[in-house]
Scaffold this motif. Structure first.
Motif, mmCIF file in Angstrom:
data_model
loop_
_atom_site.group_PDB
_atom_site.id
_atom_site.type_symbol
_atom_site.label_atom_id
_atom_site.label_comp_id
_atom_site.label_asym_id
_atom_site.label_seq_id
_atom_site.Cartn_x
_atom_site.Cartn_y
_atom_site.Cartn_z
ATOM 1 N N PHE A 16 0.863 -1.170 0.000
ATOM 2 C CA PHE A 16 0.000 0.000 0.000
ATOM 3 C C PHE A 16 0.905 1.228 0.000
ATOM 4 C CE2 PHE A 16 -2.487 -3.280 1.968
ATOM 5 C CZ PHE A 16 -3.809 -2.998 1.688
ATOM 6 N N VAL A 17 0.425 2.315 -0.588
ATOM 7 C CA VAL A 17 1.183 3.564 -0.591
ATOM 8 C C VAL A 17 0.213 4.723 -0.391
ATOM 9 C CG1 VAL A 17 2.700 5.117 -1.893
ATOM 10 C CG2 VAL A 17 2.874 2.651 -2.241
ATOM 11 N N TYR A 18 0.509 5.571 0.603
ATOM 12 C CA TYR A 18 -0.146 6.869 0.679
ATOM 13 C C TYR A 18 0.764 7.820 -0.076
ATOM 14 C CZ TYR A 18 -4.008 6.360 3.983
ATOM 15 O OH TYR A 18 -5.197 6.034 4.584
ATOM 16 N N ASN A 19 0.248 8.414 -1.151
ATOM 17 C CA ASN A 19 0.995 9.409 -1.916
ATOM 18 C C ASN A 19 0.479 10.783 -1.560
ATOM 19 O OD1 ASN A 19 2.687 7.788 -3.627
ATOM 20 N ND2 ASN A 19 0.852 7.192 -4.736
ATOM 21 N N GLY A 24 -0.944 17.169 -8.739
ATOM 22 C CA GLY A 24 -0.809 15.907 -9.453
ATOM 23 C C GLY A 24 0.574 15.278 -9.422
ATOM 24 N N ASN A 25 1.565 15.989 -8.895
ATOM 25 C CA ASN A 25 2.935 15.460 -8.815
ATOM 26 C C ASN A 25 3.221 14.950 -7.412
ATOM 27 O OD1 ASN A 25 3.677 16.264 -11.517
ATOM 28 N ND2 ASN A 25 3.723 18.362 -10.747
ATOM 29 N N GLU A 26 3.792 13.730 -7.341
ATOM 30 C CA GLU A 26 4.106 13.161 -6.037
ATOM 31 C C GLU A 26 5.208 13.968 -5.359
ATOM 32 O OE1 GLU A 26 6.332 9.409 -4.116
ATOM 33 O OE2 GLU A 26 4.851 8.870 -5.635
ATOM 34 N N ILE A 27 4.936 14.362 -4.109
ATOM 35 C CA ILE A 27 5.933 15.094 -3.327
ATOM 36 C C ILE A 27 6.329 14.316 -2.073
ATOM 37 C CG2 ILE A 27 5.250 17.347 -4.210
ATOM 38 C CD1 ILE A 27 3.713 17.774 -1.553
ATOM 39 N N GLY A 28 5.641 13.205 -1.814
ATOM 40 C CA GLY A 28 5.981 12.381 -0.664
ATOM 41 C C GLY A 28 5.153 11.119 -0.661
ATOM 42 N N HIS A 29 5.606 10.144 0.136
ATOM 43 C CA HIS A 29 4.852 8.897 0.267
ATOM 44 C C HIS A 29 5.251 8.163 1.534
ATOM 45 C CE1 HIS A 29 8.481 7.375 -1.961
ATOM 46 N NE2 HIS A 29 8.410 6.485 -0.993
ATOM 47 N N MET A 39 0.665 -4.115 10.287
ATOM 48 C CA MET A 39 1.046 -3.195 9.219
ATOM 49 C C MET A 39 2.552 -2.974 9.316
ATOM 50 S SD MET A 39 -0.134 0.773 8.725
ATOM 51 C CE MET A 39 -1.786 0.416 8.197
ATOM 52 N N HIS A 40 3.295 -3.401 8.300
ATOM 53 C CA HIS A 40 4.744 -3.214 8.247
ATOM 54 C C HIS A 40 5.035 -1.943 7.456
ATOM 55 C CE1 HIS A 40 5.807 -7.200 9.832
ATOM 56 N NE2 HIS A 40 4.665 -7.565 9.271
ATOM 57 N N VAL A 41 5.525 -0.918 8.152
ATOM 58 C CA VAL A 41 5.792 0.367 7.505
ATOM 59 C C VAL A 41 7.271 0.417 7.138
ATOM 60 C CG1 VAL A 41 5.593 2.867 7.685
ATOM 61 C CG2 VAL A 41 3.996 1.404 8.931
ATOM 62 N N ASP A 42 7.518 0.513 5.831
ATOM 63 C CA ASP A 42 8.878 0.375 5.332
ATOM 64 C C ASP A 42 9.576 1.682 4.969
ATOM 65 O OD1 ASP A 42 8.810 -2.471 5.425
ATOM 66 O OD2 ASP A 42 7.592 -2.457 3.617
ATOM 67 N N ASN A 43 8.827 2.719 4.608
ATOM 68 C CA ASN A 43 9.493 3.879 4.026
ATOM 69 C C ASN A 43 8.602 5.102 4.113
ATOM 70 O OD1 ASN A 43 10.174 5.486 1.292
ATOM 71 N ND2 ASN A 43 11.975 4.364 1.961
ATOM 72 N N THR A 44 9.194 6.230 4.529
ATOM 73 C CA THR A 44 8.520 7.525 4.508
ATOM 74 C C THR A 44 9.461 8.512 3.839
ATOM 75 O OG1 THR A 44 7.484 7.018 6.639
ATOM 76 C CG2 THR A 44 7.395 9.313 5.905
ATOM 77 N N VAL A 45 8.978 9.187 2.800
ATOM 78 C CA VAL A 45 9.822 10.115 2.042
ATOM 79 C C VAL A 45 9.022 11.372 1.717
ATOM 80 C CG1 VAL A 45 11.035 10.478 -0.154
ATOM 81 C CG2 VAL A 45 11.157 8.262 0.969
ATOM 82 N N VAL A 46 9.672 12.529 1.867
ATOM 83 C CA VAL A 46 9.136 13.801 1.391
ATOM 84 C C VAL A 46 10.225 14.439 0.546
ATOM 85 C CG1 VAL A 46 8.321 16.110 2.053
ATOM 86 C CG2 VAL A 46 7.609 14.111 3.375
ATOM 87 N N SER A 47 9.864 14.900 -0.652
ATOM 88 C CA SER A 47 10.824 15.544 -1.544
ATOM 89 C C SER A 47 11.512 16.709 -0.845
ATOM 90 C CB SER A 47 10.127 16.069 -2.798
ATOM 91 O OG SER A 47 9.555 15.016 -3.522
ATOM 92 N N LYS A 48 12.785 16.876 -1.134
ATOM 93 C CA LYS A 48 13.622 17.858 -0.439
ATOM 94 C C LYS A 48 12.997 19.251 -0.392
ATOM 95 C CE LYS A 48 18.309 19.474 -0.020
ATOM 96 N NZ LYS A 48 19.698 19.160 -0.249
ATOM 97 N N GLU A 49 12.461 19.714 -1.518
ATOM 98 C CA GLU A 49 11.910 21.077 -1.552
ATOM 99 C C GLU A 49 10.624 21.236 -0.743
ATOM 100 O OE1 GLU A 49 10.868 19.030 -5.490
ATOM 101 O OE2 GLU A 49 12.610 19.150 -4.204
ATOM 102 N N TYR A 50 10.057 20.134 -0.274
ATOM 103 C CA TYR A 50 8.834 20.180 0.525
ATOM 104 C C TYR A 50 9.074 19.808 1.991
ATOM 105 C CZ TYR A 50 6.214 20.631 -3.818
ATOM 106 O OH TYR A 50 5.713 21.077 -5.014
ATOM 107 N N GLN A 51 10.322 19.568 2.363
ATOM 108 C CA GLN A 51 10.623 19.176 3.737
ATOM 109 C C GLN A 51 10.446 20.354 4.699
ATOM 110 O OE1 GLN A 51 14.489 17.266 3.643
ATOM 111 N NE2 GLN A 51 13.687 15.514 2.508
ATOM 112 N N ASN A 52 10.361 20.042 5.965
ATOM 113 C CA ASN A 52 10.206 21.013 7.054
ATOM 114 C C ASN A 52 8.895 21.790 6.976
ATOM 115 O OD1 ASN A 52 12.800 20.400 8.219
ATOM 116 N ND2 ASN A 52 13.700 21.523 6.496
#
Length: 108
Positions: A16-19, A24-29, A39-52
């Motif tokens: 499963f992925v929460y985008n 319309g452009n993915e900025i994190g997931h 629920m095994h949570v493997d990865n959380t990412v936010v694009s650099k320009e959208y961090q903080n």
């Protein structure tokens, strides 16, 4: 979260992925798998320009809400999720079969 950001849940045969989308452009997931009642949570990412901007928390909170609604325990294989679960006092949701060394991260 800005109003123009969109959150979508997708599922394929392996996970499963929460985008999180901006116009319309993915900025994190956040990526997770379901195995039984865990629920095994493997990865959380936010694009650099959208961090903080608190967007990782938006993804985390969506995942936690989904876990609560479906009565899942969480196995945090992602360090962000492990730290956030401790910080938010959600240890009762951690899968009891998860080795402690996998989620006993220090909070900055």
């Amino acid at each position: 979260m800005k109003e123009e950001y969109e959150l979508e849940l997708k599922q394929n045969e392996s996970h499963f992925v929460y985008n999180l989308l901006d116009k319309g452009n993915e900025i994190g997931h956040i990526i997770f798998d379901i195995e039984g009642s865990v629920m095994h949570v493997d990865n959380t990412v936010v694009s650099k320009e959208y961090q903080n901007q608190g967007l990782a928390s938006v993804l985390f909170n969506s995942m936690i809400k989904y876990a609560k609604e479906n009565n899942y325990k969480v196995a945090p294989h992602c360090s962000y999720v492990a730290i956030k679960m401790k910080k938010d006092k959600l240890e009762d949701m951690i899968d009891p079969n998860m080795p402690a060394e996998n989620y006993s991260c220090k909070i900055g």
